[in-house]
Write an enzyme that holds these catalytic residues in place. Structure first.
Site: not given
Ligand code: BDP
Length: 633
Positions: A168, A448-449, A502, A504, A508, A540, A585
């Site tokens: 991303d 990463n991920e 990470n 969210y 999400y 993140e 993040w």
């Molecule tokens: C994570 C990634 C990061 C993205 C972030 C996002 O590690 O690079 O920018 O999510 O979605 O999956 O903002």
């Protein structure tokens, strides 16, 4: 790999500036031998392009911005006068992603991997018949299932190449960091490794291990491993290094006071009453290595700044100098307007000042090795760095960025070739070779991920983890886990020292439902702690926030939602003893590929792309300033 420096034995000349530039839209550069001539003298059309810098946004040209394939750079230089006892080297700090380098029309070699340095030995390769030597670089930005990061090049209905990628951030390309000509003595110090091996229990003594490598006329001179020198450029090599060469080392304070000395290419230094390096007191010593011949004449000398510190995991704690620490900081990007991913000292210094203003003590080099200047500054200022490779996007579940893409594979490991793992190993090796002596680097992140749940993940990662540990036994190793890899499904965590997540929830998933988000994250943190009994860093967490958008209801995309989300996550981290770090993040908004989930890039920054603070900056600052680095729950 040692940094380029100047001292009594070494000189350097930066080749930065405006280079001549030709985008290869018709894919004709190779067949028309664009590497052959001096474009300016032959009257060929070219543009000017600043080095260092990504070319994409300098051009004011959509076609160039989105171009997939080769671009060509050219400059000329008048070589410095060198003595027979010297070698002339050419160093590129970073060319993204693939470089083919030509000197006066002859290929010097190639390098793949857009974020680590590579170099060539030019000794004997200059054309004595011309004063001005021509340096041409073909730069290619194509990503495949074998490259780091991976991607896929597809063709649209008009037959144009389009780059798909699974990460991303915008696929910036070009000569991103400085280019140097430099001299070293024929026989020279080729590498140094300095590690703090032990601290006595009372911290009154440190044991520092070191290793010095010497390269001679016949020894390899750090030429990039992917750099075949074309036959016409082979030079006669000199006789082997004299066995009478002596290596000596000294650890000194910056005022020149000698702390400890030793003789020999490997050994230990005992440092009484060491001044330890850490965020609150980032004390740096000088470590100096000297190479002398049998007569005592200095052949080469090299000095690095070095910090004495240990870093290790103990149960649920991360210990710096044997004390538990808490990381406060960011995932970042090397990203700014116009420059793209080009390194710039002023932007870097400003970013560090903003991070210090925030009370941050750490960051991750998401998602690739940053310019070496960044780590030098982190050493000076006491930032704790999770140093990451360019292995980002090894995961098809997160979707392709940029284009409507029908992936031929169901999961990433079905698409890889032998080259994928080889190139991944290579980016690990090059990262550690460059950054191993930085006290700021407290952990290696090797990806990463990545997909951590499908068949093939463990098989793919186990050897890479082992390789990382073989290359550096002194630092914890991690990978950065994404949300699909919950404790029940993910298959990798036990291979690593720290669990890095990470997450969210509330963005999400559990969208706009922050209480539900909190419950789910709480359960997941407990799951990871119970299963692995390792420290957890949230590497993140964040939400897209449109600076200046306010909402009475703290709706999504508003500054209020970012504040609310972060507050809730922070409350939860404070409940969990296993959480030893929080990295928001992102530090600043950044450019991404075109797509339907991003409006002018990723907006999860605490600062905008032009580094203006969003409201949440003040909340987070208050939290971080009140929490010391040495902190245990
Ligand atoms: C994570 C990634 C990061 C993205 C972030 C996002 O590690 O690079 O920018 O999510 O979605 O999956 O903002």
């Amino acid at each position: 790999m040692l940094q380029v420096i100047a001292n009594a034995q070494r000189r350097y000349f930066k080749l930065d500036g405006l280079w001549h530039f030709r985008p290869d839209f018709k894919q004709e550069g190779q067949s028309h031998a664009w590497y052959h001539d001096n474009w300016e003298q032959q009257g060929q059309a070219y543009r000017l392009m600043a080095v260092p810098g990504s070319y994409n946004d300098q051009g004011a040209d959509l076609k160039l911005r989105e171009h997939v394939g080769d671009v060509w750079y050219q400059t000329t230089f008048f070589p410095p006068t060198t003595q027979p006892s010297e070698r002339l080297m050419l160093r590129f700090e970073a060319v993204t992603h693939h470089a083919t380098v030509y000197l006066n029309g002859h290929e010097l070699g190639r390098h793949s991997g857009g974020y680590t340095p590579f170099e060539f030995d030019l000794t004997g390769l200059l054309d004595p018949n011309r004063a001005e030597q021509i340096l041409t670089v073909k730069v290619n930005n194509e990503l495949s299932f074998a490259t780091m990061p991976p991607g896929d090049v597809i063709t649209n209905s008009q037959g144009e190449k389009k780059q798909v990628y699974f990460h991303d951030f915008f696929n910036y390309a070009g000569i991103h960091r400085s280019v140097y000509l430099y001299t070293v003595p024929q026989t020279h110090l080729a590498d140094l490794t300095v590690v703090t091996k032990r601290l006595s229990a009372d911290h009154h003594q440190a044991t520092v291990g070191y290793e010095v490598k010497v390269a001679g006329a016949t020894a390899p001179v750090q030429v990039s491993p992917q750099s075949p020198v074309s036959p016409e450029l082979q030079v006669n090599r000199e006789p082997p290094v004299s066995p009478e060469l002596q290596v000596s080392v000294a650890l000194k304070h910056k005022d020149g006071t000698v702390v400890a000395t030793a003789a020999g290419a490997t050994g230990e230094l005992i440092v009484p009453e060491p001044k330890l390096w850490g965020p609150e007191h980032p004390y740096l010593y000088y470590f100096e290595a000297t190479l002398q011949d049998a007569t005592g004449q200095i052949v080469d000398c090299y000095r690095i700044k070095c910090g004495l510190r240990t870093i290790r995991v103990d149960g649920l704690k991360l210990l710096l100098n044997d004390e538990p620490i808490y990381l406060k900081g960011f995932g970042r990007h090397e990203d700014s307007e116009v420059l793209g991913k080009g390194h710039n000292d002023a932007i870097m210094v400003h970013d560090y000042n903003l991070m210090q203003w925030m009370g941050a003590n750490s960051f991750r080099t998401s998602h690739y090795p940053y310019a070496r200047e960044q780590l030098d500054l982190a050493d000076e200022l006491g930032f704790l760095v999770i140093d990451e490779t360019s292995a980002v996007g090894l995961n098809l579940q997160l979707g392709a960025r940029g284009h409507d893409y029908q992936c031929p594979y169901q999961h990433f490991y079905q698409g890889i070739t032998q080259d994928t793992a080889h190139n991944h190993a290579q980016v690990i090796k090059e990262l550690i070779a460059r950054d191993k002596n930085h006290p700021c680097v407290i952990m290696w992140s090797i990806a990463n991920e990545p997909d951590s749940i499908h068949e093939g993940a463990r098989e793919y990662f186990a050897p890479l983890t082992q390789l990382t540990r073989e290359l550096d036994a002194t630092r914890p190793v991690c990978y950065i886990n994404e949300g699909n890899g919950d404790p029940a499904r993910e298959t990798l965590a036990d291979l690593f020292d720290v669990v890095c997540l990470n997450r969210y929830y509330g963005w999400y998933t559990e969208t706009f439902d922050l209480e539900d988000a909190k419950n789910r994250l709480r359960a997941e943190l407990k799951g990871f702690r119970d299963k692995y009994q390792r420290p957890i860093i949230i590497t993140e967490y964040g939400v897209d926030t449109n600076a200046g958008l306010h909402s009475f209801y703290a709706e999504m995309w508003s500054e209020e939602y970012q504040r609310k989300f972060l507050k809730l996550y922070h409350e939860l981290f404070d409940e969990c003893p296993a959480v030893v770090g929080e990295q928001i993040w992102n530090f600043a908004d950044f450019a991404t590929a075109q797509g339907i989930v991003r409006v002018d890039g990723n907006k999860k920054g605490i600062f905008t792309r032009s580094r203006r603070p969003k409201s949440a900056a003040y909340d987070v600052r208050a939290r971080w300033l009140s929490r010391p680095t040495y902190y245990s729950k």
